[in-house]
Motif scaffolding. Structure first.
Motif, PDB file in Angstrom:
ATOM      1  N   GLN A 190       0.832  -1.212   0.000  1.00  0.00           N
ATOM      2  CA  GLN A 190       0.000   0.000   0.000  1.00  0.00           C
ATOM      3  C   GLN A 190       0.861   1.253   0.000  1.00  0.00           C
ATOM      4  O   GLN A 190       0.508   2.257  -0.636  1.00  0.00           O
ATOM      5  CB  GLN A 190      -0.944  -0.035   1.206  1.00  0.00           C
ATOM      6  N   ILE A 191       1.994   1.211   0.698  1.00  0.00           N
ATOM      7  CA  ILE A 191       2.915   2.337   0.660  1.00  0.00           C
ATOM      8  C   ILE A 191       3.413   2.550  -0.763  1.00  0.00           C
ATOM      9  O   ILE A 191       3.476   3.680  -1.265  1.00  0.00           O
ATOM     10  CB  ILE A 191       4.115   2.087   1.598  1.00  0.00           C
ATOM     11  N   GLU A 192       3.774   1.460  -1.433  1.00  0.00           N
ATOM     12  CA  GLU A 192       4.266   1.563  -2.804  1.00  0.00           C
ATOM     13  C   GLU A 192       3.203   2.151  -3.730  1.00  0.00           C
ATOM     14  O   GLU A 192       3.530   2.840  -4.701  1.00  0.00           O
ATOM     15  CB  GLU A 192       4.686   0.178  -3.323  1.00  0.00           C
ATOM     16  N   LEU A 193       1.944   1.882  -3.426  1.00  0.00           N
ATOM     17  CA  LEU A 193       0.841   2.391  -4.240  1.00  0.00           C
ATOM     18  C   LEU A 193       0.362   3.759  -3.750  1.00  0.00           C
ATOM     19  O   LEU A 193      -0.654   4.272  -4.225  1.00  0.00           O
ATOM     20  CB  LEU A 193      -0.325   1.395  -4.221  1.00  0.00           C
ATOM     21  N   ASN A 194       1.090   4.326  -2.777  1.00  0.00           N
ATOM     22  CA  ASN A 194       0.764   5.643  -2.218  1.00  0.00           C
ATOM     23  C   ASN A 194      -0.587   5.649  -1.506  1.00  0.00           C
ATOM     24  O   ASN A 194      -1.258   6.678  -1.432  1.00  0.00           O
ATOM     25  CB  ASN A 194       0.782   6.716  -3.310  1.00  0.00           C
ATOM     26  N   ASP A 195      -0.977   4.505  -0.994  1.00  0.00           N
ATOM     27  CA  ASP A 195      -2.219   4.387  -0.220  1.00  0.00           C
ATOM     28  C   ASP A 195      -1.860   4.434   1.266  1.00  0.00           C
ATOM     29  O   ASP A 195      -1.842   3.417   1.951  1.00  0.00           O
ATOM     30  CB  ASP A 195      -2.938   3.076  -0.571  1.00  0.00           C
ATOM     31  N   MET A 196      -1.561   5.640   1.754  1.00  0.00           N
ATOM     32  CA  MET A 196      -1.110   5.789   3.135  1.00  0.00           C
ATOM     33  C   MET A 196      -2.217   5.447   4.130  1.00  0.00           C
ATOM     34  O   MET A 196      -1.959   4.884   5.187  1.00  0.00           O
ATOM     35  CB  MET A 196      -0.617   7.220   3.378  1.00  0.00           C
ATOM     36  N   LYS A 197      -3.447   5.790   3.780  1.00  0.00           N
ATOM     37  CA  LYS A 197      -4.570   5.482   4.672  1.00  0.00           C
ATOM     38  C   LYS A 197      -4.710   3.973   4.836  1.00  0.00           C
ATOM     39  O   LYS A 197      -4.893   3.466   5.952  1.00  0.00           O
ATOM     40  CB  LYS A 197      -5.862   6.076   4.106  1.00  0.00           C
ATOM     41  N   GLY A 198      -4.625   3.255   3.722  1.00  0.00           N
ATOM     42  CA  GLY A 198      -4.712   1.799   3.782  1.00  0.00           C
ATOM     43  C   GLY A 198      -3.557   1.194   4.551  1.00  0.00           C
ATOM     44  O   GLY A 198      -3.733   0.241   5.318  1.00  0.00           O
ATOM     45  N   ALA A 199      -2.349   1.731   4.358  1.00  0.00           N
ATOM     46  CA  ALA A 199      -1.171   1.214   5.059  1.00  0.00           C
ATOM     47  C   ALA A 199      -1.318   1.392   6.569  1.00  0.00           C
ATOM     48  O   ALA A 199      -1.004   0.487   7.349  1.00  0.00           O
ATOM     49  CB  ALA A 199       0.079   1.924   4.559  1.00  0.00           C
ATOM     50  N   LYS A 200      -1.798   2.556   6.976  1.00  0.00           N
ATOM     51  CA  LYS A 200      -2.016   2.789   8.413  1.00  0.00           C
ATOM     52  C   LYS A 200      -3.018   1.792   8.978  1.00  0.00           C
ATOM     53  O   LYS A 200      -2.829   1.259  10.073  1.00  0.00           O
ATOM     54  CB  LYS A 200      -2.508   4.220   8.643  1.00  0.00           C
ATOM     55  N   ALA A 201      -4.095   1.561   8.217  1.00  0.00           N
ATOM     56  CA  ALA A 201      -5.125   0.624   8.677  1.00  0.00           C
ATOM     57  C   ALA A 201      -4.546  -0.782   8.823  1.00  0.00           C
ATOM     58  O   ALA A 201      -4.846  -1.490   9.794  1.00  0.00           O
ATOM     59  CB  ALA A 201      -6.304   0.622   7.711  1.00  0.00           C
ATOM     60  N   SER A 202      -3.712  -1.190   7.882  1.00  0.00           N
ATOM     61  CA  SER A 202      -3.114  -2.529   7.949  1.00  0.00           C
ATOM     62  C   SER A 202      -2.183  -2.658   9.149  1.00  0.00           C
ATOM     63  O   SER A 202      -2.203  -3.673   9.868  1.00  0.00           O
ATOM     64  CB  SER A 202      -2.347  -2.826   6.649  1.00  0.00           C
ATOM     65  N   LEU A 203      -1.376  -1.629   9.377  1.00  0.00           N
ATOM     66  CA  LEU A 203      -0.446  -1.663  10.511  1.00  0.00           C
ATOM     67  C   LEU A 203      -1.202  -1.637  11.839  1.00  0.00           C
ATOM     68  O   LEU A 203      -0.830  -2.339  12.794  1.00  0.00           O
ATOM     69  CB  LEU A 203       0.522  -0.487  10.411  1.00  0.00           C
ATOM     70  N   ARG A 222       6.727   1.481  12.246  1.00  0.00           N
ATOM     71  CA  ARG A 222       6.375   1.969  10.913  1.00  0.00           C
ATOM     72  C   ARG A 222       5.294   3.053  10.977  1.00  0.00           C
ATOM     73  O   ARG A 222       5.325   4.007  10.209  1.00  0.00           O
ATOM     74  CB  ARG A 222       5.881   0.809  10.029  1.00  0.00           C
ATOM     75  N   LEU A 223       4.364   2.887  11.906  1.00  0.00           N
ATOM     76  CA  LEU A 223       3.299   3.897  12.030  1.00  0.00           C
ATOM     77  C   LEU A 223       3.861   5.278  12.363  1.00  0.00           C
ATOM     78  O   LEU A 223       3.301   6.299  11.968  1.00  0.00           O
ATOM     79  CB  LEU A 223       2.291   3.463  13.107  1.00  0.00           C
ATOM     80  N   LYS A 224       4.949   5.302  13.100  1.00  0.00           N
ATOM     81  CA  LYS A 224       5.543   6.592  13.471  1.00  0.00           C
ATOM     82  C   LYS A 224       6.084   7.328  12.254  1.00  0.00           C
ATOM     83  O   LYS A 224       6.283   8.546  12.306  1.00  0.00           O
ATOM     84  CB  LYS A 224       6.676   6.360  14.471  1.00  0.00           C
ATOM     85  N   LEU A 225       6.312   6.614  11.176  1.00  0.00           N
ATOM     86  CA  LEU A 225       6.842   7.222   9.972  1.00  0.00           C
ATOM     87  C   LEU A 225       5.764   7.690   9.018  1.00  0.00           C
ATOM     88  O   LEU A 225       6.069   8.367   8.026  1.00  0.00           O
ATOM     89  CB  LEU A 225       7.750   6.204   9.238  1.00  0.00           C
ATOM     90  N   LEU A 226       4.526   7.350   9.284  1.00  0.00           N
ATOM     91  CA  LEU A 226       3.433   7.703   8.364  1.00  0.00           C
ATOM     92  C   LEU A 226       2.678   8.921   8.854  1.00  0.00           C
ATOM     93  O   LEU A 226       2.654   9.225  10.028  1.00  0.00           O
ATOM     94  CB  LEU A 226       2.478   6.509   8.222  1.00  0.00           C
TER      95      LEU A 226
END
Length: 226
Positions: A190-203, A222-226
């Motif tokens: 999701q990070i690679e696809l620029n889906d930051m919201k989705g990445a946060k939800a997954s983490l 990782r969440l601290k970096l988003l």
């Protein structure tokens, strides 16, 4: 001519002075207005120039900030991408191990896919693991094969399919030891696809559903970096 001279001579001195000054005064007033208009126009032009200069400076600052944000984002992506590099690098602890299935054909198929993965041939490995999962859906190693299928897809930049593979794994086997790691890969995709919201939800899901896993600690950092 003599008559005009006679009439002018007949005027009182004050009237003659007023007549003499009237026309030049009118011209002087008109010139003053023109000068004032020119000065006002110059002032307005200078104000416009100043505003344009300020706008250019603000735009330059915004561009610098945007470049910094892009660089920061790339750094975050690179760090999150490290999640799967250890898994994909030959010789690492997360590399697929060849199982003892008791079925020579099944074991050979898994071993071939695992060798491709270890040697960095990720597109080929993805195809081999996909075939294995389809051919042996009830195998004891089917979940592992699905995990490395998703990892191979990630390593070959097939991010959307990697997400689908890993999410399907977690949905079908939420209690499997691979589930939290699969979600880490999903976040990286999701990070690679620029889906930051989705990445946060997954983490956040990893932290919530698998708080005791090592993946949860990774997710927190990782969440601290988003």
């Amino acid at each position: 001519m003599h008559a005009l001279t006679h009439r002018l001579n007949a005027l009182p001195a004050a009237a003659l002075l007023a007549l003499t000054l009237a026309t030049p005064a009118a011209h002087a007033f008109s010139d003053d207005e023109a000068r004032r208009a020119i000065l006002e126009l110059r002032t307005q032009i200078q104000q416009i120039k100043d505003q344009n200069q300020q706008a250019r400076l603000q735009l330059a600052d915004q561009m610098d900030m945007l470049h910094q944000e892009i660089a920061t984002l790339r750094g975050r992506v690179e760090e999150l991408s490290q999640i799967n590099r250890n898994a994909s690098a030959p010789g690492q602890g997360n590399a697929p191990q060849t199982p003892q299935t008791g079925d020579p054909q099944q074991q050979a198929a898994y071993e071939a896919a695992a060798d491709q993965y270890r040697n960095g041939r990720y597109k080929e490995a993805a195809g081999s693991f996909a075939t294995f999962v389809q051919s042996y859906p009830n195998s004891d190693t089917a979940t592992d094969a699905q995990f490395y299928l998703g990892s191979s897809q990630y390593a070959s930049k097939d991010f959307k399919n990697s997400i689908q593979t890993m999410q399907a794994l977690v949905k079908a086997h939420p209690d499997d030891a691979r589930a939290p790691d699969a979600l880490l890969v999903v976040a990286a995709d999701q990070i690679e696809l620029n889906d930051m919201k989705g990445a946060k939800a997954s983490l956040q899901r990893i932290i919530k559903d698998y708080p005791q896993s090592s993946a949860a600690e990774t997710a927190k950092s990782r969440l601290k970096l988003l």
